[in-house]
Motif scaffolding. Structure first.
Motif, mmCIF file in Angstrom:
data_model
loop_
_atom_site.group_PDB
_atom_site.id
_atom_site.type_symbol
_atom_site.label_atom_id
_atom_site.label_comp_id
_atom_site.label_asym_id
_atom_site.label_seq_id
_atom_site.Cartn_x
_atom_site.Cartn_y
_atom_site.Cartn_z
ATOM 1 N N GLY A 39 -1.108 -28.245 32.559
ATOM 2 C CA GLY A 39 -2.309 -28.896 32.052
ATOM 3 C C GLY A 39 -3.273 -29.287 33.141
ATOM 4 O O GLY A 39 -3.883 -30.364 33.076
ATOM 5 N N CYS A 75 -7.140 -33.636 31.450
ATOM 6 C CA CYS A 75 -6.399 -32.749 32.345
ATOM 7 C C CYS A 75 -6.394 -33.324 33.750
ATOM 8 O O CYS A 75 -7.085 -34.307 34.051
ATOM 9 N N MET A 93 -5.878 -24.631 26.463
ATOM 10 C CA MET A 93 -6.879 -25.692 26.518
ATOM 11 C C MET A 93 -8.229 -25.191 26.011
ATOM 12 O O MET A 93 -8.973 -25.928 25.345
ATOM 13 N N PHE A 144 2.090 -30.920 33.961
ATOM 14 C CA PHE A 144 0.996 -31.604 33.278
ATOM 15 C C PHE A 144 0.716 -32.923 33.975
ATOM 16 O O PHE A 144 1.618 -33.548 34.548
ATOM 17 N N ASP A 151 -3.576 -32.629 20.671
ATOM 18 C CA ASP A 151 -3.639 -31.381 21.431
ATOM 19 C C ASP A 151 -2.434 -30.502 21.092
ATOM 20 O O ASP A 151 -1.350 -31.003 20.792
ATOM 21 N N ILE A 153 -0.217 -28.001 23.014
ATOM 22 C CA ILE A 153 0.089 -27.481 24.344
ATOM 23 C C ILE A 153 1.037 -26.300 24.235
ATOM 24 O O ILE A 153 1.704 -26.102 23.208
#
Length: 302
Positions: A39, A75, A93, A144, A151, A153
């Motif tokens: 991330g 991020c 993302m 990350f 979100d 991921i």
């Protein structure tokens, strides 16, 4: 009048706000997997110069916003080696932000609280095939810097991509996961159904239940009818219940007259010609049954 705060408190950090052209990792000439499996983003070297002069709090965390779609996420930064005016971000993302290649994205420096709790929802039932999902998630989150609620991921494990939705994070909607002690929970994957506990006989009708129970089989003694000397025909046939009682027990057939709290032990004693075979008992031992001799008799004979 001038007020020089030479020996006072430290200078307060100023926010970092700028726009960059956004590109996926596939357009990055360097190590792509290091960016895709985490991330963090790649920023240009000029951003580092500006950040150091703004006295930004470490670790450097940023809020990425797609103004057109009103979507945002958070991020960290991996390196400052991108071309000027460009940033490279992971593909997952870009999908969360609804960004296209080369589209503008707004970056803003952020200071996030340290995470204490997080809850994830796997997007596929295949995630249950992993032997130790918490260990896999913990290893993947090392790449990350922060988590944002809602979100989705991407985790790379055994050359497969598993998507996880961040259902909940505490103590805020966005948290930092760098050097933190965070409790992790999993929700049921999308499409997962609890196995139903079915009773093998609950859904059967009465006729089908009777077919499951094995019938008593064996030899019924004295089933035929008899004749009486007086010509009467009373008590010549035994009722069915009496015949069932006389039927010897078969292995594997349950006792339908079982009563709770009682245990019955069925034993068979072999018989021959209507008499029970008894074990042979040893004859009683009678000591001193032999004949003896006397010394007086022996002298008289001489």
């Amino acid at each position: 009048m001038f007020n020089f705060n030479m020996y006072g408190d430290a200078l307060q950090p100023r926010p970092f706000n700028t726009d960059y052209r956004c590109y996926s990792v596939s357009m990055f000439p360097g190590d792509k997997q290091a960016v895709e499996n985490g991330g963090k983003i790649i920023m240009p070297p000029s951003a580092l110069d500006v950040l150091t002069r703004l006295n930004i709090v470490y670790p450097m965390l940023f809020k990425l916003t797609n103004v057109r779609a009103n979507r945002h996420t958070h991020c960290g930064v991996l390196e400052f080696v991108a071309d000027e005016g460009k940033v490279y971000i992971p593909y997952w993302m870009m999908r969360n932000l609804l960004l296209d290649e080369g589209e503008l994205v707004h970056l803003e420096s952020q200071s996030l609280p340290v995470a204490t709790f997080s809850k994830f929802e796997p997007q596929s039932v295949e995630f249950l095939d992993i032997t130790n999902p918490k260990a896999v998630l913990e290893n993947a989150l090392r790449n990350f810097a922060c988590l944002t609620q809602d979100d989705v991921i991407a985790l790379n494990y055994n050359d497969r991509i598993y998507e996880m939705r961040v259902l909940e994070v505490k103590p805020g909607n966005a948290v930092s996961i760098i050097e933190c002690d965070m409790n992790v929970e999993f929700a049921a994957p999308i499409g997962y159904q609890e196995p139903e506990k079915m009773d093998s006989t609950s859904h059967l009708i009465d006729d089908e239940k009777e077919e499951i129970i094995p019938e008593n089989v064996g030899f019924y003694s004295f089933q035929g009818s008899g004749n009486r000397l007086d010509g009467k025909k009373k008590n010549l046939e035994l009722p069915q219940e009496e015949l069932l009682k006389r039927l010897p027990r078969q292995r594997g057939i349950p006792d339908y007259d079982y009563q709770v709290g009682y245990i019955k032990f069925w034993r068979r004693t072999p018989k021959t010609n209507g008499t029970e075979i008894k074990p042979e008992e040893p004859e009683d031992f009678d000591p001193f049954k032999g004949k003896g001799t006397s010394l007086k008799d022996a002298k008289s004979r001489k």
